[in-house]
Design a protein around this motif. Structure first.
Motif, short mmCIF file in Angstrom:
data_model
loop_
_atom_site.label_atom_id
_atom_site.label_comp_id
_atom_site.label_asym_id
_atom_site.label_seq_id
_atom_site.Cartn_x
_atom_site.Cartn_y
_atom_site.Cartn_z
N PRO A 196 -9.79 19.16 -1.45
CA PRO A 196 -9.02 18.81 -2.42
C PRO A 196 -9.40 17.12 -2.70
O PRO A 196 -9.79 16.44 -1.80
CB PRO A 196 -7.48 18.70 -1.91
N ALA A 197 -9.23 16.69 -3.75
CA ALA A 197 -9.41 15.32 -4.09
C ALA A 197 -8.47 14.23 -3.41
O ALA A 197 -7.57 14.83 -3.10
CB ALA A 197 -9.56 15.14 -5.52
N TYR A 198 -8.90 13.11 -3.13
CA TYR A 198 -7.92 12.37 -2.57
C TYR A 198 -7.19 11.59 -3.90
O TYR A 198 -7.97 11.16 -5.18
CB TYR A 198 -8.78 11.02 -1.95
N ASP A 199 -6.16 11.24 -3.61
CA ASP A 199 -5.19 10.33 -4.76
C ASP A 199 -5.31 9.18 -4.67
O ASP A 199 -4.93 8.42 -5.71
CB ASP A 199 -3.65 10.88 -4.53
N LEU A 200 -5.48 8.45 -3.51
CA LEU A 200 -5.52 7.08 -3.39
C LEU A 200 -6.79 6.76 -2.27
O LEU A 200 -6.82 7.43 -1.42
CB LEU A 200 -4.41 6.62 -2.67
N VAL A 201 -7.68 5.66 -2.53
CA VAL A 201 -8.81 5.26 -1.67
C VAL A 201 -8.41 3.71 -1.25
O VAL A 201 -8.63 3.08 -2.34
CB VAL A 201 -10.33 5.66 -2.20
N LEU A 229 0.72 -1.22 0.13
CA LEU A 229 -0.05 -0.06 0.13
C LEU A 229 0.76 1.43 -0.03
O LEU A 229 0.57 2.37 -0.70
CB LEU A 229 -1.00 -0.13 1.43
N ALA A 230 1.73 1.35 0.93
CA ALA A 230 2.73 2.43 0.94
C ALA A 230 3.49 2.64 -0.23
O ALA A 230 3.53 3.78 -0.64
CB ALA A 230 3.46 2.16 2.05
N LEU A 231 4.04 1.43 -0.95
CA LEU A 231 4.58 1.54 -2.24
C LEU A 231 3.91 2.00 -3.18
O LEU A 231 4.22 3.08 -4.07
CB LEU A 231 5.31 0.10 -2.57
N LEU A 232 2.52 1.63 -3.38
CA LEU A 232 1.73 2.18 -4.51
C LEU A 232 1.56 3.58 -4.37
O LEU A 232 1.26 4.41 -5.21
CB LEU A 232 0.15 1.41 -4.67
N ALA A 233 1.32 4.00 -2.90
CA ALA A 233 0.77 5.46 -2.85
C ALA A 233 2.14 6.19 -3.18
O ALA A 233 2.03 7.41 -3.97
CB ALA A 233 0.77 5.84 -1.15
N ARG A 234 3.48 5.74 -3.01
CA ARG A 234 4.55 6.48 -3.36
C ARG A 234 4.69 6.52 -4.84
O ARG A 234 5.22 7.59 -5.46
CB ARG A 234 5.86 5.84 -2.85
N LEU A 235 4.55 5.28 -5.49
CA LEU A 235 4.58 5.46 -7.06
C LEU A 235 3.60 6.19 -7.64
O LEU A 235 4.15 6.80 -8.73
CB LEU A 235 4.43 3.98 -7.38
N GLY A 236 2.58 6.42 -7.09
CA GLY A 236 1.61 7.25 -7.79
C GLY A 236 1.65 8.73 -7.40
O GLY A 236 0.76 9.58 -7.73
N ALA A 238 3.63 7.23 4.27
CA ALA A 238 4.16 7.40 2.75
C ALA A 238 3.34 8.84 1.91
O ALA A 238 3.87 9.43 1.01
CB ALA A 238 3.29 6.22 1.81
N VAL A 239 2.54 9.38 2.72
CA VAL A 239 1.80 10.58 2.28
C VAL A 239 1.67 11.73 3.33
O VAL A 239 2.01 11.66 4.42
CB VAL A 239 0.34 10.08 1.46
N GLU A 240 1.14 12.79 2.78
CA GLU A 240 0.86 14.04 3.65
C GLU A 240 -0.32 13.98 4.56
O GLU A 240 -0.36 14.60 5.49
CB GLU A 240 1.10 14.97 2.82
#
Length: 220
Positions: free
Chosen positions: A130-135, A51-58, A80-82
């Motif tokens: 703001p929109a979410y980048d990952l759900v 999950l963390a890797l996918l968040a960073r990759l995107g 992984a995110v803000e």
């Protein structure tokens, strides 16, 4: 000679100890859930790392998580995110998650909403922002179709939606299965397939979580 499930667990253990940096805070979050009698629904360590890797990759900055439990996957995502908005139905689980998030040093990045996810999601839609980048959808499966509808209102083109537990020990292939969880997963997948805004795939997984899988859905 190991049976298949023992081998799955052994391989997961090997991969996690070889590749995954599960520190004391993550171990404590898992342990606290068991000590409190929570169901063992959290992702495995290698799945949390994915999950963390996918968040960073995107390049994700904002994540929406539906289903907090004790905050294990929340910690992975928050590192992984803000910002992570996470929703938990049970107030007791939410209190435990808050303690685990604080112990992991990520509480300042997490907004934890307590209550029925359908209601909290409606409030997020009404709030705007703001929109979410990952759900990440990992809550009660009968409501997966409603969670997908809300996620589509809270994301943007390029956002990624991940749904966990979509295989259900293979029961997902049975259109006549009476289990509401399986029916919710099947309806979710059918809605994804029918929506021209979405591009998706799903993968089976085996390991410490048994035989299951997850869907990856890209908002186009």
């Amino acid at each position: 000679m190991y049976d298949s499930e023992q081998r799955w667990r052994a391989v997961d253990g090997y991969l996690a100890t070889t590749l995954v940096d599960e520190d004391e805070a993550l171990v404590a979050a898992r342990t606290s859930a068991r000590d409190a009698g929570l169901p063992a629904y959290e992702v495995a360590p290698n799945q949390g790392a994915l999950l963390a890797l996918l968040a960073r990759l995107g390049g994700a900055r904002r994540v929406l998580e539906i289903g907090t439990l004790a905050g294990y996957s929340t910690i992975w995502l928050a590192r992984a995110v803000e910002h992570v908005t996470t929703i938990e139905l049970d107030p007791g689980y939410a209190e435990l998650a808050e303690r685990n998030l604080a112990a992991a040093g990520v509480a300042d990045r997490v907004e934890l909403l307590v209550g029925a996810a359908v209601d909290r999601l409606a409030e997020l839609v009404a709030r705007g922002g703001p929109a979410y980048d990952l759900v990440f959808i990992d809550a009660d499966k009968p409501n997966n179709p409603a969670y997908l509808a809300a996620a589509l209102r809270l994301t943007r083109p390029g956002s990624l939606i991940i749904a966990d537990n979509v295989v259900r020990d293979g029961a997902v292939v049975d259109p006549d299965c009476p289990d509401d969880r399986v029916r919710g997963v099947r309806e979710f997948l059918e809605l994804v397939r029918a929506d021209p805004r979405l591009e998706a795939t799903a993968l089976q997984t085996v390991g410490v979580k048994g035989w299951d899988g997850f869907a990856l859905v890209l908002v186009r």
